[in-house]
Enzyme design. Structure first.
Site, PDB file in Angstrom:
ATOM      1  CB  CYS A 146      -0.921  -0.004   1.224  1.00 20.72           C
ATOM      2  SG  CYS A 146      -2.285   1.170   1.102  1.00 20.72           S
ATOM      3  CG  ASP A 182      -3.432  -0.279  10.649  1.00 27.34           C
ATOM      4  OD1 ASP A 182      -2.337  -0.659  11.143  1.00 27.34           O
ATOM      5  OD2 ASP A 182      -3.519   0.668   9.844  1.00 27.34           O
TER       6      ASP A 182
END
Length: 215
Positions: free
Chosen positions: A8, A127
């Protein structure tokens, strides 16, 4: 089955090509303006045009106005949406596009209840809870992850070549998501780190034996 791998926060065509060559299954573009990894839709469209077949392009949004998401979708060929803010189920599903929903893990957050709140999500991404959204390079306490989440698990948060093998063996996620762990600096990827990260995931996935958990 080996976990799928998303790299990402890509901002440059060269890094995107290196990520593909390293073996990434998905490439993440950040549409959150405060992020140092932000790309505007026109830049993102140019990057997406260089992605080969069978590699997914993922767009990351944080509390974006719906018209902003729709305008981005009109410009950038995104395969999957990733919502990283305070969006609810109705918001996420309104775009008629597959999506994953991020949870910022911290003690006291009921991950089972959280996952059940997004029945239309393809997966739940876990996360670390940090100031701001994503890219903090911080590992959360993996013991907070329940044995059965009810949705495919995407693991993020401070992953790098040194810890991703242990993460895959312990949690057996369906996928892993990395950004800062394969960077030379914010938004600039390191080709050697990307190759080493992919190799570590593949090795750990093979040694895990029974494959990824899906619930």
């Amino acid at each position: 089955m080996n976990p799928r791998i998303k790299i990402c926060g890509l901002t440059r065509a060269h890094d995107l090509q290196q990520a593909v060559q390293a073996g990434a299954d998905a490439l993440g573009l950040v549409f959150y303006p405060p992020s140092p990894r932000y790309v505007d839709p026109s830049t993102a469209a140019r990057l997406a045009s260089e992605v080969p077949p069978f590699v997914s392009v993922v767009g990351l949004f944080v509390n974006a106005e719906p018209q902003t998401v729709r305008a981005t979708l009109a410009t950038v060929p995104l395969h999957l949406l990733q919502f990283h803010g305070d969006e609810d189920e109705a918001y996420c599903r309104q775009f008629d596009r597959p999506y994953v929903k991020a949870a910022r893990v911290r003690p006291g957050l009921d991950l089972l209840q959280y996952a059940s709140s997004f029945p239309s999500a393809q997966a739940i991404l876990l996360d670390a809870f940090v100031d701001g959204y994503g890219g903090g390079g911080r590992v959360f306490d993996w013991s907070l992850v329940p044995a059965a989440l009810g949705k495919p698990l995407i693991l993020s948060g401070g992953l790098d070549v040194d810890n991703v093998g242990e993460a895959v063996r312990r949690l057996r996620p369906a996928a892993v998501d990395v950004s800062s762990g394969v960077e030379a600096s914010k938004g600039i990827k390191d080709a050697d780190k990307m190759r080493a990260f992919v190799a570590a995931v593949r090795a750990a996935g093979s040694s895990a034996g029974t494959g990824s958990r899906t619930s």
